[in-house]
Write an enzyme that holds these catalytic residues in place. Structure first.
Site, PDB file in Angstrom:
ATOM      1  N   TYR A  88      -4.375 -17.255  -0.784  1.00  0.00           N
ATOM      2  CA  TYR A  88      -4.755 -17.546  -2.292  1.00  0.00           C
ATOM      3  C   TYR A  88      -5.104 -18.982  -2.346  1.00  0.00           C
ATOM      4  O   TYR A  88      -5.885 -19.451  -3.296  1.00  0.00           O
ATOM      5  CB  TYR A  88      -3.677 -17.152  -2.991  1.00  0.00           C
ATOM      6  CG  TYR A  88      -3.748 -15.727  -3.529  1.00  0.00           C
ATOM      7  CD1 TYR A  88      -3.987 -14.764  -2.464  1.00  0.00           C
ATOM      8  CD2 TYR A  88      -3.789 -15.428  -4.940  1.00  0.00           C
ATOM      9  CE1 TYR A  88      -3.819 -13.393  -3.027  1.00  0.00           C
ATOM     10  CE2 TYR A  88      -3.685 -14.061  -5.415  1.00  0.00           C
ATOM     11  CZ  TYR A  88      -3.578 -13.106  -4.323  1.00  0.00           C
ATOM     12  OH  TYR A  88      -3.671 -11.362  -4.826  1.00  0.00           O
TER      13      TYR A  88
ATOM     14  N   LYS B 115       1.261  -9.305   9.747  1.00  0.00           N
ATOM     15  CA  LYS B 115       0.085  -8.818  10.687  1.00  0.00           C
ATOM     16  C   LYS B 115       0.165  -9.590  11.795  1.00  0.00           C
ATOM     17  O   LYS B 115      -0.860 -10.200  12.307  1.00  0.00           O
ATOM     18  CB  LYS B 115      -1.119  -8.915   9.987  1.00  0.00           C
ATOM     19  CG  LYS B 115      -2.326  -8.006  10.578  1.00  0.00           C
ATOM     20  CD  LYS B 115      -2.204  -6.603  10.603  1.00  0.00           C
ATOM     21  CE  LYS B 115      -3.225  -5.921  11.320  1.00  0.00           C
ATOM     22  NZ  LYS B 115      -3.078  -4.376  11.602  1.00  0.00           N
TER      23      LYS B 115
ATOM     24  N   ASP C  37       0.098  -2.623   7.819  1.00  0.00           N
ATOM     25  CA  ASP C  37      -0.554  -1.226   7.745  1.00  0.00           C
ATOM     26  C   ASP C  37       0.400  -0.196   7.947  1.00  0.00           C
ATOM     27  O   ASP C  37       0.588   0.850   7.002  1.00  0.00           O
ATOM     28  CB  ASP C  37      -1.590  -0.939   8.842  1.00  0.00           C
ATOM     29  CG  ASP C  37      -1.335  -1.681  10.229  1.00  0.00           C
ATOM     30  OD1 ASP C  37      -0.132  -2.234  10.478  1.00  0.00           O
ATOM     31  OD2 ASP C  37      -2.047  -1.452  11.111  1.00  0.00           O
TER      32      ASP C  37
ATOM     33  N   ASP D 242       0.544  -8.936  -2.963  1.00  0.00           N
ATOM     34  CA  ASP D 242      -0.220  -8.456  -4.200  1.00  0.00           C
ATOM     35  C   ASP D 242      -0.566  -6.825  -3.842  1.00  0.00           C
ATOM     36  O   ASP D 242      -0.258  -6.065  -4.805  1.00  0.00           O
ATOM     37  CB  ASP D 242      -1.583  -9.135  -4.163  1.00  0.00           C
ATOM     38  CG  ASP D 242      -2.512  -8.833  -5.164  1.00  0.00           C
ATOM     39  OD1 ASP D 242      -2.336  -8.558  -6.213  1.00  0.00           O
ATOM     40  OD2 ASP D 242      -3.513  -8.589  -4.988  1.00  0.00           O
TER      41      ASP D 242
ATOM     42  N   ASP E 294       0.959  -3.252  -5.927  1.00  0.00           N
ATOM     43  CA  ASP E 294       0.288  -2.245  -6.772  1.00  0.00           C
ATOM     44  C   ASP E 294       0.669  -0.974  -6.170  1.00  0.00           C
ATOM     45  O   ASP E 294       0.871   0.327  -7.062  1.00  0.00           O
ATOM     46  CB  ASP E 294      -1.155  -2.358  -6.522  1.00  0.00           C
ATOM     47  CG  ASP E 294      -1.796  -3.288  -7.861  1.00  0.00           C
ATOM     48  OD1 ASP E 294      -1.044  -4.171  -8.124  1.00  0.00           O
ATOM     49  OD2 ASP E 294      -2.741  -3.183  -8.306  1.00  0.00           O
TER      50      ASP E 294
HETATM   51  C1  IPM Z   1      -1.104 -10.047  -9.688  1.00  0.00           C
HETATM   52  C2  IPM Z   1      -2.628 -10.049 -10.028  1.00  0.00           C
HETATM   53  C3  IPM Z   1      -3.207 -11.363  -9.756  1.00  0.00           C
HETATM   54  C4  IPM Z   1      -2.734 -11.826  -8.199  1.00  0.00           C
HETATM   55  C5  IPM Z   1      -4.495 -11.879 -10.124  1.00  0.00           C
HETATM   56  C6  IPM Z   1      -4.792 -11.311 -11.545  1.00  0.00           C
HETATM   57  C7  IPM Z   1      -4.898 -13.300  -9.751  1.00  0.00           C
HETATM   58  O1  IPM Z   1      -3.250  -8.962  -9.078  1.00  0.00           O
HETATM   59  O2  IPM Z   1      -0.198 -10.771 -10.153  1.00  0.00           O
HETATM   60  O3  IPM Z   1      -0.670  -9.410  -8.912  1.00  0.00           O
HETATM   61  O4  IPM Z   1      -3.603 -11.570  -7.329  1.00  0.00           O
HETATM   62  O5  IPM Z   1      -1.802 -12.422  -7.805  1.00  0.00           O
HETATM   63 MG    MG Z   2      -2.029  -7.806  -8.183  1.00  0.00          MG
END
Ligand code: IPM
Ligand code: MG
Length: 357
Positions: free
Chosen positions: A141, A189, A221, A245, A249
Site C-alpha cells: 500500500y 506468501k 492461498d 484487506d 472481506d
Molecule cells: C479497507 C478498505 C480500504 C483498504 C480502502 C478503502 C482504501 O478496503 O479498509 O479494508 O484497502 O484498506
Molecule cells: Mg477492504
C-alpha cells in the site's frame, strides 16, 4: 469521563452509519455520565467536491487533536477515474499514516442467532470467533517506487516490509492471542515473496517471547480456502496490509455480512475506528445500510482508545440482544423477508443499551 471524538462520515453510506455510531455513543454517555464531544469534519469525496484534498488540513488537525477518530466509509464512483492523490481512498491511507495506526484489529464472529444467515452450513461456523490483525501502514500500500512509465505501457507498486514493522505487528498479534485462545496463524506468501520470507523469520523470533502461544504459518492461498472450509479453526490471523484487506472481506461473508465487521486501528495516536465495509454507493441514502459494523466500531473505540470496557461491553451486548431478537437489516434477512432500515436497526440496538445492568 470527558473525551473528544472526531467523526469523519465520508462517502456513500458513511454518514448514515456514522450517525448510528454517534447515537450509540450518546446513549452510553447518557447512561454512564460521560461527556463526549463529537466533531464532524469533511473527508473523502465530500471534501473533494468542495475543492479540497480528500484529507483536508483542518480535518487532519482535528483528528490529531482528538482522543479518537470514528470514520464512516470512503469511496465514490464519481472519483474512481482520477489520479491517485485525487481519489477519496488516498485520504484514508494518508490518515492512517499520519496517525501512525499500524495495527488494524478486525474481529469477526458469528453472533448468536445468525448461524442461519451465513452462507456456510451452521455447524461449520458455530462459535466462530476470530481476530484478523492486519498490518496497516506498510507493505504494498505504501512501498516506493510506485507509478507508471510515461507511455503508460507499465505500472508498478512495491511490496516492502522493514523487520521492525513486522516485529511490532507480530507483537500485537501475540499479545491479543494471549488474551484469547492462544493460537496465532501468520499468513504470508513465503513460497514466492522475499517480503514474506522476512515476515516469517521475524514472526518466528517474536513467537519465542510467547511460549504460551502456539504459532503456525500458512500461505495466503490455502488460508483463503481454510477460511471457508474450517473457519472455526482460527484464533488470531496475523497478516500484512494487502492480504489482510482481502481476507477480512472474506471473513465478513463467512459470518453473514461484511456490514457486521468493525475495526480498530491502533498503535499510534488515539486510534482510528471504522467499519470494514466500504461506501456502498448502490444503497447510499436509502436507509438500507447495516449499522452494526459502525456501532461495533464505536464499542472498539470505547475499549481501545478510552479504556471504557464496561461501556464497550454494553454496546456489544445490545447488538447481540437485537440480533438475537431477530432484528435484521436487508443484508441479513432471508430473500423476500421484510428487513429493517438503518434507522430502525439503530433504534433497536440503542434502545437495548439502557436495558442492561
Ligand atoms: C479497507 C478498505 C480500504 C483498504 C480502502 C478503502 C482504501 O478496503 O479498509 O479494508 O484497502 O484498506
Ligand atoms: Mg477492504
Amino acid at each position: 469521563m470527558r473525551a473528544s471524538i472526531a467523526l469523519l462520515p465520508g462517502d456513500g453510506i458513511g454518514p448514515e452509519v456514522t450517525d448510528a455510531a454517534a447515537a450509540a455513543l450518546d446513549a452510553v454517555s447518557a447512561r454512564y455520565g460521560h461527556r463526549f464531544t463529537l466533531t464532524r469534519s469533511p473527508f473523502g469525496a465530500a471534501a473533494l467536491r468542495a475543492g479540497d484534498p480528500p484529507l483536508p488540513q483542518a480535518t487532519l488537525q482535528t483528528c490529531l487533536a482528538a482522543d479518537a477518530v470514528l470514520l464512516g466509509a470512503v469511496g465514490d464512483p464519481a472519483f474512481s477515474e482520477g489520479p491517485g492523490e485525487r481519489r477519496p481512498e488516498a485520504g484514508l491511507l494518508q490518515l492512517r499514516r499520519e496517525l501512525g495506526v499500524y495495527a488494524n484489529l478486525r474481529p469477526a464472529r458469528v453472533w448468536p442467532g445468525l448461524e442461519h444467515a451465513v452462507p456456510l452450513r451452521p455447524e461449520r461456523v458455530r462459535g466462530l470467533d476470530l481476530l484478523i490483525v492486519r498490518e496497516l501502514t506498510g507493505g504494498i500500500y505504501f512501498g516506493e517506487p510506485r507509478g507508471r512509465n510515461h507511455d503508460r505501457s507499465e505500472a508498478f507498486d512495491t511490496m516492502r516490509y522493514a523487520a521492525h514493522e513486522v516485529e511490532r505487528i507480530a507483537t500485537v498479534a501475540f499479545e491479543s492471542a494471549r488474551k484469547r485462545r492462544k493460537l496465532v496463524t501468520s499468513v504470508d506468501k513465503a513460497n514466492v515473496l522475499e517480503c514474506s520470507r522476512l515476515w516469517r523469520e521475524v514472526v518466528t523470533e517474536v513467537a519465542d517471547r510467547y511460549p504460551d502461544v502456539r504459532l503456525e504459518h500458512q500461505l495466503v492461498d490455502s488460508c483463503a480456502m481454510r477460511l471457508v472450509s474450517d473457519p472455526g479453526s482460527f484464533d488470531v490471523l496475523l497478516t500484512g496490509n494487502l492480504f489482510g484487506d482481502i481476507l477480512s472481506d472474506e471473513a465478513g461473508a463467512v459470518v453473514g455480512s461484511l456490514g457486521l465487521l468493525p475495526s480498530a486501528s491502533i498503535g499510534g495516536r488515539g486510534g482510528l475506528f471504522e467499519p470494514v465495509h466500504g461506501s456502498a454507493p448502490d444503497i447510499a441514502g436509502r436507509d438500507a445500510a447495516n449499522p452494526v459494523g459502525a456501532i461495533a466500531s464505536a464499542a472498539m473505540l470505547l475499549r481501545h482508545a478510552l479504556g471504557a470496557s464496561r461501556e464497550a461491553d454494553a454496546i456489544e451486548s445490545a447488538i447481540g440482544a437485537a440480533l438475537d431478537d431477530g432484528c435484521r437489516t436487508a443484508d441479513l434477512a432471508p430473500p423476500g423477508a421484510p428487513a429493517m432500515g438503518c434507522t430502525a436497526m439503530t433504534k433497536a440496538i440503542v434502545g437495548r443499551i439502557g436495558d442492561l445492568p
